[in-house]
Scaffold this motif. Structure first.
Motif, PDB file in Angstrom:
ATOM      1  N   PHE A 263     -27.437 -14.180  38.583  1.00  0.00           N
ATOM      2  CA  PHE A 263     -28.429 -14.808  37.700  1.00  0.00           C
ATOM      3  C   PHE A 263     -29.658 -13.923  37.552  1.00  0.00           C
ATOM      4  O   PHE A 263     -30.137 -13.671  36.441  1.00  0.00           O
ATOM      5  CB  PHE A 263     -28.842 -16.177  38.248  1.00  0.00           C
ATOM      6  N   GLY A 264     -30.171 -13.429  38.681  1.00  0.00           N
ATOM      7  CA  GLY A 264     -31.348 -12.572  38.628  1.00  0.00           C
ATOM      8  C   GLY A 264     -31.089 -11.281  37.881  1.00  0.00           C
ATOM      9  O   GLY A 264     -31.920 -10.827  37.088  1.00  0.00           O
ATOM     10  N   THR A 266     -28.755 -10.731  35.573  1.00  0.00           N
ATOM     11  CA  THR A 266     -28.574 -11.023  34.148  1.00  0.00           C
ATOM     12  C   THR A 266     -29.915 -11.283  33.478  1.00  0.00           C
ATOM     13  O   THR A 266     -30.170 -10.816  32.357  1.00  0.00           O
ATOM     14  CB  THR A 266     -27.656 -12.245  33.965  1.00  0.00           C
ATOM     15  N   GLY A 267     -30.774 -12.014  34.158  1.00  0.00           N
ATOM     16  CA  GLY A 267     -32.106 -12.254  33.614  1.00  0.00           C
ATOM     17  C   GLY A 267     -32.871 -10.967  33.413  1.00  0.00           C
ATOM     18  O   GLY A 267     -33.535 -10.768  32.384  1.00  0.00           O
ATOM     19  N   GLY A 268     -32.781 -10.058  34.375  1.00  0.00           N
ATOM     20  CA  GLY A 268     -33.434  -8.759  34.235  1.00  0.00           C
ATOM     21  C   GLY A 268     -32.888  -7.971  33.065  1.00  0.00           C
ATOM     22  O   GLY A 268     -33.641  -7.330  32.314  1.00  0.00           O
ATOM     23  N   VAL A 270     -31.511  -9.197  30.321  1.00  0.00           N
ATOM     24  CA  VAL A 270     -31.982  -9.826  29.086  1.00  0.00           C
ATOM     25  C   VAL A 270     -33.438  -9.446  28.807  1.00  0.00           C
ATOM     26  O   VAL A 270     -33.811  -9.125  27.670  1.00  0.00           O
ATOM     27  CB  VAL A 270     -31.826 -11.361  29.168  1.00  0.00           C
ATOM     28  N   ILE A 271     -34.263  -9.456  29.838  1.00  0.00           N
ATOM     29  CA  ILE A 271     -35.684  -9.115  29.666  1.00  0.00           C
ATOM     30  C   ILE A 271     -35.841  -7.659  29.247  1.00  0.00           C
ATOM     31  O   ILE A 271     -36.650  -7.323  28.372  1.00  0.00           O
ATOM     32  CB  ILE A 271     -36.460  -9.399  30.961  1.00  0.00           C
ATOM     33  N   ALA A 292     -42.059 -12.960  32.541  1.00  0.00           N
ATOM     34  CA  ALA A 292     -40.620 -13.220  32.464  1.00  0.00           C
ATOM     35  C   ALA A 292     -39.897 -12.682  33.693  1.00  0.00           C
ATOM     36  O   ALA A 292     -39.036 -13.362  34.268  1.00  0.00           O
ATOM     37  CB  ALA A 292     -40.049 -12.588  31.188  1.00  0.00           C
ATOM     38  N   VAL A 296     -37.878 -15.068  36.483  1.00  0.00           N
ATOM     39  CA  VAL A 296     -36.467 -14.877  36.838  1.00  0.00           C
ATOM     40  C   VAL A 296     -36.322 -14.596  38.324  1.00  0.00           C
ATOM     41  O   VAL A 296     -35.427 -15.134  38.997  1.00  0.00           O
ATOM     42  CB  VAL A 296     -35.852 -13.732  36.000  1.00  0.00           C
ATOM     43  N   ALA A 300     -34.285 -16.923  41.005  1.00  0.00           N
ATOM     44  CA  ALA A 300     -33.168 -16.356  41.768  1.00  0.00           C
ATOM     45  C   ALA A 300     -33.416 -16.485  43.264  1.00  0.00           C
ATOM     46  O   ALA A 300     -32.509 -16.847  44.033  1.00  0.00           O
ATOM     47  CB  ALA A 300     -32.959 -14.896  41.377  1.00  0.00           C
TER      48      ALA A 300
END
Length: 324
Positions: A263-264, A266-268, A270-271, A292, A296, A300
């Protein structure tokens, strides 16, 4: 020798391709010292070296992944072979352009070198994307190990596929306006498209050459492409830690921790894609980007902390009770 024998039993075309890529990286590294030509301020052999390292690592990872398949092994073999052939052609085009001291990407000239590179890229890039997607689908329809490993493989290949798509999307959103640059031979070359967003090819960072004056699509592409190695390394670390901490031994606990890491990550990703799309350098984030990233990271870490607390709490209470 044992490691080499094990690798020799993996998908043979991909293993050979990886060996070729690592050999290219060594050759290109020597070229940094033997050839003093520069392209946009960077040695002409720096790009082939980076392609060789990245493609070698990725190909070796795919070669190992294909040994885990229990369904679709024949399809996987042919897809992996297609990836090896297409990857060799694509990187070969990069080497061909470097040897001639000119640009491989975005080169719109009509000479023989540029036409050769354009032709190879037009046929060679799509098989890499399709192969990654097919292998990801094969992994989605079966378990290839415990829950943690299966989740890491699926998330890693999903991010690799997304990194290939986002590179094309960001390139298109970057404007693609024509411009001219001088190649390593002093010739003016017409280019259409750019790695950078906002600043086509701004001043680059050391080694990576990522732009420090604008957005750069290569940042999320690199991060997404190598997510699988990061996630697999995390799986290995959790397995090693489980030998010491009993609460890590249940499969579901390690899988939930991998989910938090995925999750972390993927968030990184995307950002970083959003940051590049706004023409912002990775080394100069604004307030929105920092907020952002922090959000994230906090989510996470909170998720991971909740998993650790739920898993270790009962064991800790039992240990305290036994001492009482």
């Amino acid at each position: 020798m044992y490691v080499l024998r094990r690798i020799g039993g993996w998908h043979r075309p991909l293993v050979l391709h990886a060996a070729l890529m690592f050999g290219l990286a060594v050759w290109s590294f020597a070229g940094l010292f033997a050839d003093d030509r520069l392209l946009l301020g960077e040695p002409v052999w720096a790009k082939p070296m980076k392609f060789g390292i990245a493609m070698g690592i990725y190909s070796l990872t795919l070669a190992w992944l294909l040994t885990l398949l229990t369904k679709g092994r024949r399809v996987g073999w042919w897809v992996g072979t297609g990836f090896a052939v297409a990857g060799a052609l694509d990187v070969g085009a990069v080497v061909w352009a470097a040897a001639h001291g000119t640009f491989s990407h975005f080169n719109q000239e009509s000479n023989d070198v540029a036409r050769t590179v354009q032709t190879v890229f037009s046929f060679g890039i799509m098989p890499l994307i399709i192969a990654t997607l097919v292998i990801a689908i094969l992994l989605l329809i079966q378990r290839t190990g415990d829950r943690a490993l299966t989740l890491a493989l699926r998330a890693g290949l999903g991010l690799a596929f997304a990194s290939m798509l986002v590179a094309g999307w960001l390139s298109a959103s970057g404007g693609g306006y024509p411009r001219t640059e001088v190649d390593a031979n002093g010739q003016v070359v017409s280019l259409v498209g750019q790695h950078g967003i906002g600043d086509p090819d701004g001043r680059g960072m050391f080694l990576t050459n990522w732009s420090t004056t604008g957005g750069d699509l290569r940042v999320p592409h690199f991060v997404g492409l190598h997510a699988i190695q990061v996630l697999l390394a995390t799986v290995l670390l959790l397995r090693l830690a489980a030998a010491r901490w009993e609460w890590l031994r249940p499969e579901r606990v390690r899988a939930r921790l991998i989910a938090s890491v995925a999750f972390g990550y993927t968030g990184g990703f995307v950002i970083l894609s959003w940051q590049a799309a706004r023409g912002q350098s990775v080394v100069h984030p604004d307030g929105a980007t920092l907020v952002a990233f922090v959000a994230v990271a906090v989510l996470a870490l909170v998720g991971a902390a909740a998993v650790i607390r739920a898993a270790s709490g009962p064991l800790r209470e039992a240990e305290l009770a036994s001492r009482a």
